[in-house]
Structures are given as structure tokens and as C-alpha cells.
Design an enzyme around this catalytic site. Structure first.
Site, mmCIF file in Angstrom:
data_model
loop_
_atom_site.group_PDB
_atom_site.id
_atom_site.type_symbol
_atom_site.label_atom_id
_atom_site.label_comp_id
_atom_site.label_asym_id
_atom_site.label_seq_id
_atom_site.Cartn_x
_atom_site.Cartn_y
_atom_site.Cartn_z
ATOM 1 N N SER A 176 -31.901 9.005 2.289
ATOM 2 C CA SER A 176 -32.414 7.681 2.645
ATOM 3 C C SER A 176 -33.470 7.279 1.632
ATOM 4 O O SER A 176 -34.053 8.126 0.942
ATOM 5 C CB SER A 176 -33.037 7.721 4.045
ATOM 6 O OG SER A 176 -33.747 6.534 4.337
ATOM 7 N N TYR A 201 -38.203 11.735 10.907
ATOM 8 C CA TYR A 201 -37.065 11.154 10.196
ATOM 9 C C TYR A 201 -37.299 11.166 8.691
ATOM 10 O O TYR A 201 -36.460 11.625 7.913
ATOM 11 C CB TYR A 201 -36.815 9.726 10.679
ATOM 12 C CG TYR A 201 -35.687 9.043 9.947
ATOM 13 C CD1 TYR A 201 -34.367 9.279 10.298
ATOM 14 C CD2 TYR A 201 -35.944 8.182 8.875
ATOM 15 C CE1 TYR A 201 -33.322 8.675 9.611
ATOM 16 C CE2 TYR A 201 -34.906 7.568 8.188
ATOM 17 C CZ TYR A 201 -33.605 7.822 8.559
ATOM 18 O OH TYR A 201 -32.573 7.240 7.864
#
Length: 260
Positions: free
Chosen positions: A137, A150
Site C-alpha cells: 500500500s 494497518y
């Protein structure tokens, strides 16, 4: 000879779009997801539209040793492409968020992805060919207050992928970390128990375009891929400012998204 691809989180979002790209290239597909209804719909769609063989496995990837269960289920099938796409987010301060949910996230993003990669990699190296796409990401490039686990897990995925990509040079096997920014998928619906929390609309990308970008990068054997010019800029900014400043900026952006 028909090649085989294994995709986790294949029932929706980027996993679904990557599945369609693989089907278009006539791969035999092994699709893994926890959502049995959506996965069944994807199987029907792909088999009808592309006339390729599709095997579906309903698995909870947050469970310990689930990667070995997947390998046991597929038996002697040789995996030519592995796409570790499954994942989810959780919004909130670490002191207040739910540990069971965070533990599940770490298992999916870190343990299951790493273990499945290791199990599949052995056969790829022996055959001298194979491609792995790991879903990192844009979050991998800096700490992320209000989504600390995350961001940290995606940093792990980027670092891990780049490291083994280097180790595998000359083997015929490549590893690519795809690092998208905010993308229009069901991810935004699962980040928070409050459907109004953290709905990012700024710099939102199309899942189909992100998947295609990542797919092409995987086929070219790139070690990492960041879709979008603006995202490329955002990825390098933390190199030119202090870590405290980068962390503070992310905190403000996360809080702003929640307020909206």
C-alpha cells in the site's frame, strides 16, 4: 500448457479485478475468499465469460496455518502466479481498537501471506519460473496514526517483498509489491464499525485501473509498483522531511477523513 494462478481475496475489489485479468490470459484459477456467496458469483462469471477452469476455496485467512490447509487442498497443482491480495483495515487509536480484529489483520497481512508465499515459492524456484504479487500500500512508506497496525503491516509487506525479490534474482521467479493509494473498493466499508468513519474520497483511484497497473508490473517482474503520479510523489515525501513531521501529516489527514 495451461498455467495456474492462486488469488486470495478474490471475491471483490482488486482481487476480483486481478482475477478477471488472469482469466483473460487463460489461467486456470484457484480463488480463495471467506465470502462464499460472492466467490460463487465470481466463479460463474469467470467460467461463463472466459471458459477457464475455476476452483474456489472458502477460507478464513486469519486462522493459524491456514496457508498449509490451502496447499493441502490444491494437492499437486503447480502455482505459476500467486497473488496475495486479501486484507482489511481498522480505524481508531491503538489504545481503543479491538485486539481480536487487529490480531486477525496481522494474521492475514503478515503470517498467512508470508507462509503462503514460502510454501508456493519452493515449487517456483525448482521449476525456475513464477510470479508473485503481494498487496502492499502507499501506507507502507510512513507510520499511520489512527490506523497503526494497518500501516505497519503494509510496511512489512513492502520490505519483505523487496527483500525476497532481491534474493530471487537469477532464479526465474519475481516478486512484486503493489502499493496503491486510496482505491474505490469494499475496503472503505470494512475499515470502521461506523460506516461514516474514514471515508477517503481524495485521490481515489479506480480498482480496475490499479489492478491493471499492478498486473503489468508483475508480468514485467518489477519489485514494486506505485500506481498514479501523485502517489509516487507522496511515497517519496517522507524521505525529505523528518519522521515526526511525516507522522503528524498522516495523523491530520486521517482525522480529517473521519470528520468528513
Amino acid at each position: 500448457m495451461i498455467k495456474t494462478a492462486l488469488v486470495t481475496g478474490a471475491a471483490s475489489g482488486l482481487g476480483y479485478e486481478l482475477t478477471l485479468l488472469l482469466a483473460k490470459d487463460a489461467y486456470k484459477l484457484i480463488l480463495v475468499d471467506i465470502d462464499s456467496a460472492k466467490l460463487a458469483d465470481v466463479q460463474i462469471e469467470v467460467e461463463t465469460q472466459f471458459n477457464v477452469e475455476v476452483i474456489t476455496l472458502i477460507k478464513d485467512l486469519s486462522l493459524p496455518n491456514i496457508s498449509q490447509d490451502i496447499i493441502n487442498d490444491i494437492g499437486d497443482a503447480s502455482i505459476d502466479v500467486l497473488i496475495n491480495n486479501a486484507g482489511f483495515g481498522l480505524f481508531g487509536t491503538f489504545a481503543e481498537t479491538n485486539w481480536e480484529r487487529e490480531s486477525a489483520m496481522l494474521n492475514v497481512h503478515v503470517m498467512t501471506t508470508t507462509h503462503l508465499t514460502k510454501l508456493v515459492l519452493e515449487g517456483m524456484v525448482k521449476r525456475g519460473s513464477g510470479k508473485i504479487l503481494n498487496m502492499a500500500s502507499l501506507a507502507a512508506f510512513q507510520p499511520g496514526p489512527l490506523m497503526s497496525i494497518y500501516y505497519a503491516s503494509k510496511s512489512y509487506m513492502l520490505s519483505f517483498s523487496e527483500a525476497i525479490a532481491n534474493e530471487l534474482k537469477g532464479t526465474g521467479v519475481t516478486v512484486t509489491a503493489l502499493c496503491p493509494g486510496p482505491t474505490k473498493t469494499a475496503f472503505q466499508e470494512t475499515v470502521s464499525e461506523d460506516a461514516n468513519d474514514n471515508k477517503i474520497t481524495f485521490n481515489m483511484a479506480c480498482a480496475k485501473e490499479v489492478a491493471l497497473y499492478g498486473y503489468k508490473a508483475m508480468l514485467k517482474g518489477k519489485s514494486y509498483a506505485i500506481p498514479g503520479r501523485f502517489n509516487k510523489v507522496l511515497a517519496v515525501i517522507p524521505r525529505f522531511i523528518t519522521r515526526n513531521a511525516a507522522t503528524s501529516i498522516v495523523r491530520k489527514l486521517q482525522a480529517k477523513n473521519r470528520a468528513e
